[in-house]
Write an enzyme that holds these catalytic residues in place. Structure first.
Site, short mmCIF file in Angstrom:
data_model
loop_
_atom_site.label_atom_id
_atom_site.label_comp_id
_atom_site.label_asym_id
_atom_site.label_seq_id
_atom_site.Cartn_x
_atom_site.Cartn_y
_atom_site.Cartn_z
CD GLU A 171 53.24 48.58 62.78
OE1 GLU A 171 52.87 49.41 62.83
OE2 GLU A 171 54.71 49.01 63.42
CD GLU A 357 58.35 51.11 62.08
OE1 GLU A 357 57.62 51.29 62.37
OE2 GLU A 357 57.88 50.90 60.51
N1 8P5 Z 1 49.14 52.58 71.83
N2 8P5 Z 1 49.86 51.66 71.88
N3 8P5 Z 1 50.75 50.95 71.37
C1 8P5 Z 1 51.67 50.85 70.76
C2 8P5 Z 1 51.18 50.30 68.96
C3 8P5 Z 1 52.03 51.20 68.30
C4 8P5 Z 1 51.75 50.69 66.50
N4 8P5 Z 1 51.86 52.06 66.07
C5 8P5 Z 1 53.42 51.53 65.32
O1 8P5 Z 1 53.58 50.63 65.10
C6 8P5 Z 1 53.49 52.21 63.94
C7 8P5 Z 1 55.09 52.14 63.23
C8 8P5 Z 1 54.97 52.20 61.97
O2 8P5 Z 1 55.31 52.05 60.93
C9 8P5 Z 1 55.16 53.96 61.69
O3 8P5 Z 1 54.87 54.14 60.68
C10 8P5 Z 1 54.85 55.41 62.76
O4 8P5 Z 1 55.19 56.09 61.89
C11 8P5 Z 1 55.35 54.38 64.38
C12 8P5 Z 1 55.27 55.20 65.00
O5 8P5 Z 1 53.73 55.69 65.53
C13 8P5 Z 1 55.05 53.21 64.20
#
Ligand code: 8P5
Length: 453
Positions: A171, A357
């Site tokens: 990301e 994910e």
């Molecule tokens: N507003 N808003 N919109 C949604 C945008 C999402 C951006 N965050 C991610 O994708 C993180 C990804 C990460 O790899 C993981 O380490 C995190 O634990 C997960 C859960 O948060 C997801």
């Protein structure tokens, strides 16, 4: 499953079912056995940064409990496990010396997974930059591309023949938007000028690692992007323009250069004087061909024009007609289908995809009751998003696997332990693991190749 859907959601032969985690979110013992500090050790120990003052010092204690957690993966019928390596555990200064005890942890983990027939999918970088490199500018220092490729080489060589699927960076958007634009994540900077530079160096580092992998590695390599589809709040031209700016800033900022298209035009409008041009040789490095692409998917957004909203001049409009998770994210499974079709088109339909994910945070009690954790909302989210994924495959999208986020309840970055994404519950007082109803369902999905949906 209902009688009319029996067998409707069977997944292709060879579809890979797994679950995902990240080093700083689960391991704990982040400074043990010669490890160096990461920017998350610093950030989490800086007062005010973390909800309830939580840190990753213990987390899920996975550094010590990894054997127990592999047994948990077996009980979940996992075929694969997506994990990340802590760069500063392996190279305490981020460059130069290797910490033998640090790399030994991952050596034992990988062998333990293989012994149980679980395929290791390794992410080189999931946000925990060595603090020593941050002291040298971190993602703002162009030298980081070589530092990252050198680090990658250590792992490519160590795990050659055992780890066959590599992810370079998890990301880029969150690394830069959270760490350099808004400052909500480590290292906590807030500058559009820095964000452009950091984003470019993250992409350069990815390209340098891919190039090095072609020289010394074996298997397949790709990057992992979070894509959040943007739907305009109305058919007014200003809302469509806002949608395009939001889409450029989150979904195209990194995807377009990776696909050899350079930065999206709208980024100039979004970042104004902070927008930078870069030499073509950088874009050639960034667009190194890869073997697969990971999609992290959680939700969609419905932006409207918002002149006061920095930097995209767009603001998401809450869709109150839909359920929202504990992180405030709208539940909208068909938007996952749309995203996979869009990504398939954006990558020319030739790049195998994997949902690296997908998951949801809901309230779960701090401890199991009668040995169970009933999580009906997460069960529904999982079922409906797997059906949406199946729909995308039915539309011709080449999706090779699904990694549930997350194997365990864990440290949700600056939200600490307040948000639980796990299909397995963790009692953070006792470290007891309890497979939730969603995990029990997932084990059945895997056993029946989706037949139970
Ligand atoms: N507003 N808003 N919109 C949604 C945008 C999402 C951006 N965050 C991610 O994708 C993180 C990804 C990460 O790899 C993981 O380490 C995190 O634990 C997960 C859960 O948060 C997801």
């Amino acid at each position: 499953m209902t009688t009319e859907t029996a067998g409707k959601y069977l997944f292709p032969e060879g579809f890979l079912w797994g679950a995902a985690t990240a080093a700083y979110q689960i391991e704990g013992s982040s400074m043990a056995d010669g490890a160096g500090a990461s920017i998350w050790d610093r950030f989490s120990h800086t007062p005010g940064n973390m909800k309830d003052g939580d840190t990753g010092d213990v987390a899920c204690d996975h550094y010590k409990r990894w054997r127990e957690d592999i047994q948990l993966m077996k009980r979940l019928n996992l075929q694969a496990y997506r994990f990340s390596v802590s760069w500063s555990r392996v190279m305490p200064e981020g460059r130069g010396a290797i910490n033998p005890k640090g790399i030994d942890f991952y050596d034992r983990l990988v062998d333990g997974l293989l012994e149980q027939g679980i395929e290791p999918l390794c992410t080189l970088y999931h946000w925990d930059l060595p603090a020593a490199l941050d002291d040298r500018g971190g993602w703002l220092n162009p030298d980081i591309a070589d530092w990252f490729a050198d680090y990658g080489q250590v792992l490519f060589e160590k795990f050659k023949g055992r780890v066959k699927t590599w992810g370079t960076i998890n990301e880029p958007w969150v690394i830069v938007d959270g760490g350099y634009l808004h400052g909500a994540l480590a290292p906590g900077h807030r500058s559009a000028f820095e964000a452009m530079i950091a984003g470019h160096n993250v992409l350069r580092a990815h390209g340098a690692a891919v190039k090095r992998f072609r020289q010394v590695g074996e298997g397949k390599i790709g990057i992992v992007l979070n894509i959040e589809p943007k739907y305009p709040a109305s058919d007014k031209p200003e809302d469509e323009a806002a949608r395009r700016r939001a889409e450029a800033q989150m979904n195209r900022w990194f995807l377009d250069p990776l696909m050899g298209r350079g930065y999206p035009e709208e980024l100039k409008d979004v970042y104004g004087e902070a927008y930078r041009e870069f030499p073509q040789e950088d874009f050639d490095l960034i667009a190194q061909p890869t073997d697969w692409m990971g999609l992290n998917w959680y939700t969609r957004a419905v932006p409207e024009n918002a002149p006061d909203a920095w930097p995209t001049r767009s603001r998401p409009v809450k869709q109150v007609q839909h359920a929202h998770t504990e992180t405030g994210w709208e539940v909208n499974p068909p938007a996952l289908t749309d995203t996979l079709v869009w990504l398939h088109e954006q990558t020319g339909g030739k790049l195998p995809l994997m949902v690296t994910e997908n998951g949801s945070a809901w309230y779960d009690p701090p401890h199991a009751i009668d040995g169970r954790i009933h999580d009906p909302m997460r069960v529904e989210y999982l079922k409906n998003h797997l059906k949406a994924l199946h729909d995308a495959i039915g539309k011709g999208v080449d999706v090779r696997g699904y990694m549930a986020w997350s194997l365990l309840d864990n440290l949700e970055w600056s939200l600490g332990y307040s948000k639980r994404f796990g299909i397995t519950h963790v009692n953070f007082q006792t470290q007891e693991r309890t497979i939730k109803d969603s995990g029990l369902l997932y084990a059945e999905v895997i056993k029946t190749h989706g037949g139970v949906l």
